[in-house]
Motif scaffolding. Structure first.
Motif, PDB file in Angstrom:
ATOM      1  N   UNK A  33      -5.077   5.869 -18.772  1.00 29.19           N
ATOM      2  CA  UNK A  33      -3.964   6.001 -17.831  1.00 29.19           C
ATOM      3  C   UNK A  33      -4.261   7.056 -16.766  1.00 29.19           C
ATOM      4  N   UNK A  34      -4.935   8.135 -17.150  1.00 32.29           N
ATOM      5  CA  UNK A  34      -5.302   9.145 -16.145  1.00 32.29           C
ATOM      6  C   UNK A  34      -6.302   8.571 -15.149  1.00 32.29           C
ATOM      7  N   UNK A  35      -7.279   7.816 -15.643  1.00 32.75           N
ATOM      8  CA  UNK A  35      -8.283   7.261 -14.737  1.00 32.75           C
ATOM      9  C   UNK A  35      -7.675   6.231 -13.785  1.00 32.75           C
ATOM     10  N   UNK A  36      -6.637   5.549 -14.230  1.00 31.03           N
ATOM     11  CA  UNK A  36      -5.973   4.569 -13.368  1.00 31.03           C
ATOM     12  C   UNK A  36      -4.888   5.205 -12.504  1.00 31.03           C
ATOM     13  N   UNK A  37      -4.715   6.527 -12.646  1.00 27.37           N
ATOM     14  CA  UNK A  37      -3.686   7.248 -11.890  1.00 27.37           C
ATOM     15  C   UNK A  37      -2.320   6.609 -12.120  1.00 27.37           C
ATOM     16  N   UNK A  38      -1.962   6.465 -13.392  1.00 28.97           N
ATOM     17  CA  UNK A  38      -0.722   5.780 -13.751  1.00 28.97           C
ATOM     18  C   UNK A  38       0.497   6.515 -13.212  1.00 28.97           C
ATOM     19  N   UNK A  39       1.494   5.775 -12.755  1.00 27.79           N
ATOM     20  CA  UNK A  39       2.764   6.396 -12.373  1.00 27.79           C
ATOM     21  C   UNK A  39       3.568   6.716 -13.627  1.00 27.79           C
ATOM     22  N   UNK A  40       4.690   7.390 -13.475  1.00 20.86           N
ATOM     23  CA  UNK A  40       5.619   7.519 -14.599  1.00 20.86           C
ATOM     24  C   UNK A  40       6.023   6.109 -15.014  1.00 20.86           C
ATOM     25  N   UNK A  41       5.851   5.791 -16.296  1.00 20.45           N
ATOM     26  CA  UNK A  41       6.073   4.402 -16.709  1.00 20.45           C
ATOM     27  C   UNK A  41       6.150   4.283 -18.222  1.00 20.45           C
TER      28      UNK A  41
END
Length: 386
Positions: A242-250
């Motif tokens: 999730x960090x590598x994909x720059x995840x939004x709040x979700x």
């Protein structure tokens, strides 16, 4: 103010009622649960232009958030947030990283193990060339699909040609082929908030989902304390992805394979709650409502979560029930034979065959993951002729 929900899921309706929120649904299928609810029908929830027209008509400026529990409307939700200035992710490129399997696997670094993945050129499908790149057995699937629909192993040119006859590629980027990953299929579900996992739970499928076309049962069971080491590794793995994909709040749903040597391999991850009955059994097991959490995130507020997380007293799992021509069963047959928490198995004349050939479902409980898996396997065997 009104929350718009793209696609019907009963869990959102119930969570909105508990929270006192007005809910308007935009749907592409009319289901019995819509009776008495506010909704707009569209042809295709993945068509952002059509969905935008629908919500502009109603509820328009009265909209306070948009959420979805389905994969295919995610891009539409991103567009709506951008147009109406709503809380949540408005970055279409980031949304695509959570929709397209090829884009997603290219976006993570080499330190995240993934299947090798490429788009399938429908005008020149060459098994030999693909096998050289991906291995003798590879998997074909929609690039932006969900679950394991139209997901099949390919072992030769004849199978590849047959796959494309049954699942015609709409474009040069609509279908992907991936190297086959051997291993147990697990998933991590949770809430990603402020750049970290605020809450997670790890579960395991009874069998790899792709096997449903060959008669494998589709069922799911949360891991218990005895599998704490795997749960911890899977949670760390999910956070890295999730960090590598720059995840939004979700609220998120990540699927992974555990190779025989223990290595975790990314299957895919979606920025939305899990499908099927997974949110329901996680609520029963852990007391966390991922539908309510999705509504909170959609409104831009931190979800209410147990701190610290509590070890569950019991584990709950679900299984999809199918109709077997060689075995005439009724709902009472399941109730009489098994200690079910919940079972739904309509008479054949009332069948509504759904995803994975589902004609009904059962929910059971046990003290351990192993006991839960044994119970689900027993139901699966009883459900099918032998």
């Amino acid at each position: 103010m009104t929350v718009v929900c793209l696609g019907y899921r009963a869990g959102f309706v119930e969570a909105a009622r508990r929270a006192g929120l007005d809910l308007h649904l935009v749907v592409d299928k009319i289901k019995p649960g819509l009776k008495g609810l506010s909704y707009t029908k569209v042809a295709d929830l993945s068509d952002a232009e059509e969905v935008l027209r629908a919500v502009t008509e109603h509820p328009g400026d009265k909209m306070s958030a948009v959420v979805t529990g389905h994969e295919h409307p995610m891009f539409s939700a991103t567009v709506i947030r951008s147009v109406f200035g709503l809380p949540g992710d408005t970055d279409p490129a980031r949304c695509l990283r959570f929709r397209d399997k090829r884009v997603q696997k290219r976006a993570v670094s080499p330190k995240i193990p993934t299947a090798r993945c490429a788009y399938l050129n429908p005008s020149a499908p060459d098994y030999a060339a693909l096998a050289e790149q991906l291995g003798e057995v590879f998997v074909a699937k929609p690039a932006d699909g969900f679950g394991s629909q139209a997901t099949e192993p390919i072992r030769g040119q004849e199978q590849l040609d047959d796959y494309l006859r049954r699942h015609p590629a709409r474009s040069d980027v609509s279908t992907v082929v991936e190297s086959y990953v051997e291993g147990r299929e697990i998933h991590v579900d949770g809430v990603w908030w402020d750049g970290r996992p605020a809450w997670t739970a790890v579960s395991g499928y009874l069998a790899p989902l792709m096997g449903w076309t060959k008669g494998e049962a589709v069922a799911d069971a949360p891991l218990g304390p005895a599998e704490s080491e795997l749960s911890a590794r899977a949670t760390r793995f999910a956070a890295e992805v999730l960090r590598e994909l720059d995840a939004p709040d979700t609220v998120f749903h990540l699927e992974a394979f555990v190779r025989p040597d223990g290595e975790l391999v990314l299957g895919e991850v979606g920025a939305r709650p899990a499908g099927a009955l997974t949110p329901e059994v996680l609520r029963m097991t852990h007391g966390v409502d991922l539908y309510a959490a999705t509504l909170d995130v959609g409104l831009g507020r931190a979800p209410e979560l147990p701190v610290p997380p509590q070890e569950p007293a019991e584990l709950f799992g679900w299984i999809y029930l199918v109709r077997d021509a060689g075995r005439q069963l009724t709902e009472d047959d399941f109730r009489d034979r098994f200690d079910v928490v919940e079972v739904d198995y309509p008479a054949p004349e009332n069948d509504r065959v759904g995803t994975y050939g589902r004609c009904g479902h059962a929910i059971v409980k046990a003290a351990t993951h192993e006991g839960l898996v044994d119970g689900l396997r027993a139901i699966a065997e009883f459900n099918r002729s032998v």
